[in-house]
Write a protein that holds these residues in place. Structure first.
Motif, PDB file in Angstrom:
ATOM      1  N   PRO A 287       0.824  -1.222   0.000  1.00  9.27           N
ATOM      2  CA  PRO A 287       0.000   0.000   0.000  1.00  9.27           C
ATOM      3  C   PRO A 287       0.852   1.263   0.000  1.00  9.27           C
ATOM      4  O   PRO A 287       1.886   1.349   0.665  1.00  9.27           O
ATOM      5  CB  PRO A 287      -0.794  -0.122   1.305  1.00  9.27           C
ATOM      6  CG  PRO A 287       0.045  -0.995   2.187  1.00  9.27           C
ATOM      7  CD  PRO A 287       0.702  -1.971   1.259  1.00  9.27           C
ATOM      8  N   GLY A 288       0.420   2.243  -0.794  1.00  3.92           N
ATOM      9  CA  GLY A 288       1.079   3.525  -0.820  1.00  3.92           C
ATOM     10  C   GLY A 288       2.370   3.587  -1.607  1.00  3.92           C
ATOM     11  O   GLY A 288       2.999   4.640  -1.674  1.00  3.92           O
ATOM     12  N   ARG A 338      -9.690 -11.461  -1.101  1.00  3.32           N
ATOM     13  CA  ARG A 338     -10.820 -11.185  -0.213  1.00  3.32           C
ATOM     14  C   ARG A 338     -11.551  -9.910  -0.622  1.00  3.32           C
ATOM     15  O   ARG A 338     -12.752  -9.795  -0.395  1.00  3.32           O
ATOM     16  CB  ARG A 338     -10.325 -11.055   1.234  1.00  3.32           C
ATOM     17  CG  ARG A 338      -9.910 -12.370   1.869  1.00  3.32           C
ATOM     18  CD  ARG A 338      -9.047 -12.171   3.102  1.00  3.32           C
ATOM     19  NE  ARG A 338      -7.694 -11.745   2.746  1.00  3.32           N
ATOM     20  CZ  ARG A 338      -6.742 -11.488   3.652  1.00  3.32           C
ATOM     21  NH1 ARG A 338      -7.018 -11.568   4.946  1.00  3.32           N
ATOM     22  NH2 ARG A 338      -5.535 -11.117   3.245  1.00  3.32           N
ATOM     23  N   TRP A 339     -10.809  -8.958  -1.211  1.00  6.55           N
ATOM     24  CA  TRP A 339     -11.400  -7.657  -1.504  1.00  6.55           C
ATOM     25  C   TRP A 339     -10.988  -7.182  -2.896  1.00  6.55           C
ATOM     26  O   TRP A 339     -10.001  -7.629  -3.475  1.00  6.55           O
ATOM     27  CB  TRP A 339     -10.929  -6.607  -0.487  1.00  6.55           C
ATOM     28  CG  TRP A 339     -11.135  -6.995   0.932  1.00  6.55           C
ATOM     29  CD1 TRP A 339     -12.305  -6.953   1.642  1.00  6.55           C
ATOM     30  CD2 TRP A 339     -10.131  -7.481   1.843  1.00  6.55           C
ATOM     31  NE1 TRP A 339     -12.096  -7.384   2.933  1.00  6.55           N
ATOM     32  CE2 TRP A 339     -10.776  -7.722   3.080  1.00  6.55           C
ATOM     33  CE3 TRP A 339      -8.768  -7.741   1.737  1.00  6.55           C
ATOM     34  CZ2 TRP A 339     -10.095  -8.201   4.203  1.00  6.55           C
ATOM     35  CZ3 TRP A 339      -8.080  -8.229   2.848  1.00  6.55           C
ATOM     36  CH2 TRP A 339      -8.739  -8.456   4.060  1.00  6.55           C
ATOM     37  N   LEU A 340     -11.748  -6.232  -3.418  1.00 14.77           N
ATOM     38  CA  LEU A 340     -11.358  -5.379  -4.531  1.00 14.77           C
ATOM     39  C   LEU A 340     -11.505  -3.933  -4.053  1.00 14.77           C
ATOM     40  O   LEU A 340     -11.958  -3.679  -2.930  1.00 14.77           O
ATOM     41  CB  LEU A 340     -12.232  -5.647  -5.761  1.00 14.77           C
ATOM     42  CG  LEU A 340     -12.050  -7.002  -6.456  1.00 14.77           C
ATOM     43  CD1 LEU A 340     -13.084  -7.188  -7.554  1.00 14.77           C
ATOM     44  CD2 LEU A 340     -10.625  -7.157  -7.009  1.00 14.77           C
ATOM     45  N   ASP A 341     -11.128  -2.968  -4.916  1.00 13.14           N
ATOM     46  CA  ASP A 341     -11.188  -1.541  -4.553  1.00 13.14           C
ATOM     47  C   ASP A 341     -10.468  -1.283  -3.228  1.00 13.14           C
ATOM     48  O   ASP A 341     -10.978  -0.562  -2.354  1.00 13.14           O
ATOM     49  CB  ASP A 341     -12.652  -1.072  -4.433  1.00 13.14           C
ATOM     50  CG  ASP A 341     -13.404  -1.102  -5.739  1.00 13.14           C
ATOM     51  OD1 ASP A 341     -12.794  -1.399  -6.778  1.00 13.14           O
ATOM     52  OD2 ASP A 341     -14.624  -0.841  -5.722  1.00 13.14           O
ATOM     53  N   ASN A 342      -9.266  -1.851  -3.081  1.00 16.26           N
ATOM     54  CA  ASN A 342      -8.602  -1.826  -1.769  1.00 16.26           C
ATOM     55  C   ASN A 342      -7.164  -1.298  -1.872  1.00 16.26           C
ATOM     56  O   ASN A 342      -6.213  -1.974  -1.454  1.00 16.26           O
ATOM     57  CB  ASN A 342      -8.619  -3.238  -1.185  1.00 16.26           C
ATOM     58  CG  ASN A 342      -8.292  -3.278   0.292  1.00 16.26           C
ATOM     59  OD1 ASN A 342      -8.387  -2.267   0.995  1.00 16.26           O
ATOM     60  ND2 ASN A 342      -7.894  -4.450   0.773  1.00 16.26           N
ATOM     61  N   PRO A 343      -6.960  -0.072  -2.379  1.00 19.19           N
ATOM     62  CA  PRO A 343      -5.596   0.429  -2.572  1.00 19.19           C
ATOM     63  C   PRO A 343      -4.841   0.691  -1.276  1.00 19.19           C
ATOM     64  O   PRO A 343      -3.606   0.711  -1.269  1.00 19.19           O
ATOM     65  CB  PRO A 343      -5.803   1.723  -3.355  1.00 19.19           C
ATOM     66  CG  PRO A 343      -7.172   2.172  -2.988  1.00 19.19           C
ATOM     67  CD  PRO A 343      -7.970   0.904  -2.854  1.00 19.19           C
ATOM     68  N   LYS A 344      -5.552   0.891  -0.167  1.00 20.35           N
ATOM     69  CA  LYS A 344      -4.883   1.193   1.092  1.00 20.35           C
ATOM     70  C   LYS A 344      -4.857   0.007   2.046  1.00 20.35           C
ATOM     71  O   LYS A 344      -4.407   0.139   3.188  1.00 20.35           O
ATOM     72  CB  LYS A 344      -5.549   2.403   1.759  1.00 20.35           C
ATOM     73  CG  LYS A 344      -5.422   3.683   0.931  1.00 20.35           C
ATOM     74  CD  LYS A 344      -5.984   4.885   1.645  1.00 20.35           C
ATOM     75  CE  LYS A 344      -5.795   6.152   0.805  1.00 20.35           C
ATOM     76  NZ  LYS A 344      -6.344   7.349   1.482  1.00 20.35           N
ATOM     77  N   GLY A 345      -5.311  -1.145   1.571  1.00 20.27           N
ATOM     78  CA  GLY A 345      -5.276  -2.332   2.407  1.00 20.27           C
ATOM     79  C   GLY A 345      -3.906  -2.986   2.405  1.00 20.27           C
ATOM     80  O   GLY A 345      -3.194  -2.969   1.399  1.00 20.27           O
ATOM     81  N   SER A 346      -3.528  -3.575   3.531  1.00 19.67           N
ATOM     82  CA  SER A 346      -2.283  -4.325   3.650  1.00 19.67           C
ATOM     83  C   SER A 346      -2.598  -5.625   4.358  1.00 19.67           C
ATOM     84  O   SER A 346      -2.498  -5.730   5.583  1.00 19.67           O
ATOM     85  CB  SER A 346      -1.231  -3.523   4.419  1.00 19.67           C
ATOM     86  OG  SER A 346      -0.018  -4.250   4.507  1.00 19.67           O
ATOM     87  N   ASP A 347      -3.061  -6.594   3.567  1.00 25.60           N
ATOM     88  CA  ASP A 347      -3.581  -7.839   4.118  1.00 25.60           C
ATOM     89  C   ASP A 347      -4.761  -7.538   5.042  1.00 25.60           C
ATOM     90  O   ASP A 347      -4.983  -8.200   6.048  1.00 25.60           O
ATOM     91  CB  ASP A 347      -2.490  -8.598   4.871  1.00 25.60           C
ATOM     92  CG  ASP A 347      -2.780 -10.093   4.959  1.00 25.60           C
ATOM     93  OD1 ASP A 347      -3.525 -10.602   4.109  1.00 25.60           O
ATOM     94  OD2 ASP A 347      -2.263 -10.750   5.885  1.00 25.60           O
ATOM     95  N   SER A 348      -5.493  -6.487   4.653  1.00 30.53           N
ATOM     96  CA  SER A 348      -6.610  -5.995   5.454  1.00 30.53           C
ATOM     97  C   SER A 348      -7.533  -5.194   4.542  1.00 30.53           C
ATOM     98  O   SER A 348      -7.180  -4.862   3.420  1.00 30.53           O
ATOM     99  CB  SER A 348      -6.101  -5.092   6.581  1.00 30.53           C
ATOM    100  OG  SER A 348      -5.416  -3.982   6.034  1.00 30.53           O
ATOM    101  N   ALA A 349      -8.710  -4.876   5.040  1.00 35.54           N
ATOM    102  CA  ALA A 349      -9.659  -4.060   4.283  1.00 35.54           C
ATOM    103  C   ALA A 349      -9.422  -2.586   4.596  1.00 35.54           C
ATOM    104  O   ALA A 349      -9.671  -2.124   5.711  1.00 35.54           O
ATOM    105  CB  ALA A 349     -11.092  -4.446   4.628  1.00 35.54           C
ATOM    106  N   GLY A 350      -8.913  -1.848   3.609  1.00 32.71           N
ATOM    107  CA  GLY A 350      -8.718  -0.425   3.787  1.00 32.71           C
ATOM    108  C   GLY A 350      -9.987   0.347   3.474  1.00 32.71           C
ATOM    109  O   GLY A 350     -11.028  -0.234   3.124  1.00 32.71           O
TER     110      GLY A 350
END
Length: 415
Positions: A287-288, A338-350
């Motif tokens: 992320p980032g 697990r997710w889409l639309d998740n640019p700020k997630g790091s093995d997590s839901a951002g």
């Protein structure tokens, strides 16, 4: 790092796409709508292992992978099948007379003529890594002779009277070729006029992992960083009219992801009109950083130059995507995400992340997740998609698709 494209720019880009030769494209199948979230009931079950590849030959679905048995839907009868089987698309019934003995995993399939199928993988029988097989009885078609040595076959694209072969082989049909070759589709003879060579690998060997074609372009991805000596980190386009590397170069896959993934590109597919293609990756969360680890990214086919940027990127936030299918109505992606639309997630839901376990769909123009969310038991992930005029076929290593039991193969129909 990523380009921002307005609607006007996208329309302008599409306007300059050259006309494509009729009858030769192997891009995604155009579908008028997003497929249903409920799978059809009659697909057979693969009882162990994993499905790696799917092809449609007439009305017959051919399925390849690493498995030993299948069954008809609703049946407890175990049918031995070694890494390859076929079934009727309309009825779902497994073909009883098609029982080839394939000695190792199948990774790639392509439709042949006269009820045959090209089979590529890591096996030494019925040939070395590449064979043409009859759907009538599973026997090898001996008039096609193109054994691969020094490695296996991971990708096949049939285009008219030509067969493109990708993998990590060093020789095919008795001719030295590194990871990529063009063959006569009838005989297997290596085309001497096509000698495009991937090189300078990230990792131990040069490998072409995935390929897709439209009328005059072949897209390849894999462990290479050069093609014919030109810098092409992990993704390249080949101009099939000229038989050489196209003037299309992106650096977005040059940065490293996690060290356990020295190269991390996986699936790719063209849009039905060939104007763009989508690449999916593994790699781990970043992320980032602007890196395209664990992402889906759209690229315009006829962009030019040394700094081609993606039109959009959709990040999972740390989970791998392995397969992609583009239909016009949707870009289907599959892996163990697990997710889409998740640019700020790091093995997590951002912030803004949406749950799309194991399978999802992205809007082709906006790059945002569609509402389609049938779910799939995640496992290793989706290793094969196939779009048809009637729906979307999905191959994986798990048994739940759309909240129902569909072991390792299933199909979402068009509504």
């Amino acid at each position: 790092m990523l380009a921002r494209h307005s609607t006007a720019l996208l329309i302008a880009a599409l306007a300059v796409v050259p006309a494509l030769p009729a009858g030769t494209a192997q891009a995604g199948v155009r579908q008028p709508a997003v497929v249903s979230q409920k799978p059809v009931a009659n697909t057979p079950h693969v009882l162990d292992g994993i499905v790696n590849a799917i092809a449609l030959v007439g009305g017959t679905v051919v399925v390849g992978g690493d498995f030993s048995a299948v069954s008809d839907a609703g049946s407890n009868v175990r049918l031995p099948r070694q890494n390859l089987f076929a079934y009727d698309l309309r009825t779902g019934r497994v073909l009883r007379d098609f029982t080839p003995e394939v000695s190792g995993p199948v990774y790639a399939l392509a439709p042949g003529d006269d009820a045959t199928v090209y089979v590529g993988g890591s096996f030494d029988f019925p040939a070395s890594a590449l064979a043409l097989v009859s759907l009538a009885d599973g026997s090898a078609v001996t008039s096609f002779d193109a054994p691969a040595y020094g490695g296996g076959v991971s990708a096949l694209v049939r285009q008219g009277d030509r067969l493109y072969v990708g993998g990590d082989f060093a020789m095919i049909g008795g001719t030295p070729r590194t990871a990529l070759a063009r063959l006569d589709a009838a005989t297997g003879a290596v085309d001497p006029t096509f000698a495009v060579e991937p090189g300078n690998p990230r990792g131990a060997t040069v490998k072409v992992y995935a390929m897709a074609a439209t009328g005059d372009r072949l897209a390849i991805d894999g462990s290479f960083t050069t093609v014919d000596g030109l810098r092409r980190p992990q993704v390249a386009l080949i101009d099939l009219v000229r038989g050489r590397v196209a003037d299309w170069h992106t650096e977005v896959y040059a940065p490293s992801c996690m060290s356990v993934f020295p190269w991390y590109v996986r699936g790719l597919d063209f849009s039905p009109d060939g104007s763009f293609f989508v690449v999916v990756t593994t790699g781990g969360p970043a992320p980032g950083t602007g890196k395209l680890c664990d992402s889906a990214a759209r690229f315009e086919t006829y962009a030019k130059g040394n700094d081609v940027r993606p039109t959009w990127v959709n990040l999972t936030g740390g989970d791998s995507l392995y397969s992609v299918a583009v239909t016009g109505a949707a870009v289907y992606v599959g892996g163990h995400q697990r997710w889409l639309d998740n640019p700020k997630g790091s093995d997590s839901a951002g912030p803004g992340a949406v749950q799309r376990p194991g399978i999802g769909a992205i809007h082709p123009a906006t790059g945002k997740a569609l509402a389609w969310n049938p779910t799939r038991t995640r496992g290793i992930g989706v290793k094969a998609f196939l779009t048809t005029k009637s729906g979307l076929l999905v191959g994986s290593d798990t048994t739940k698709l759309g909240h129902e039991y569909h072991a390792r193969i299933g199909m979402f129909p068009l509504p």
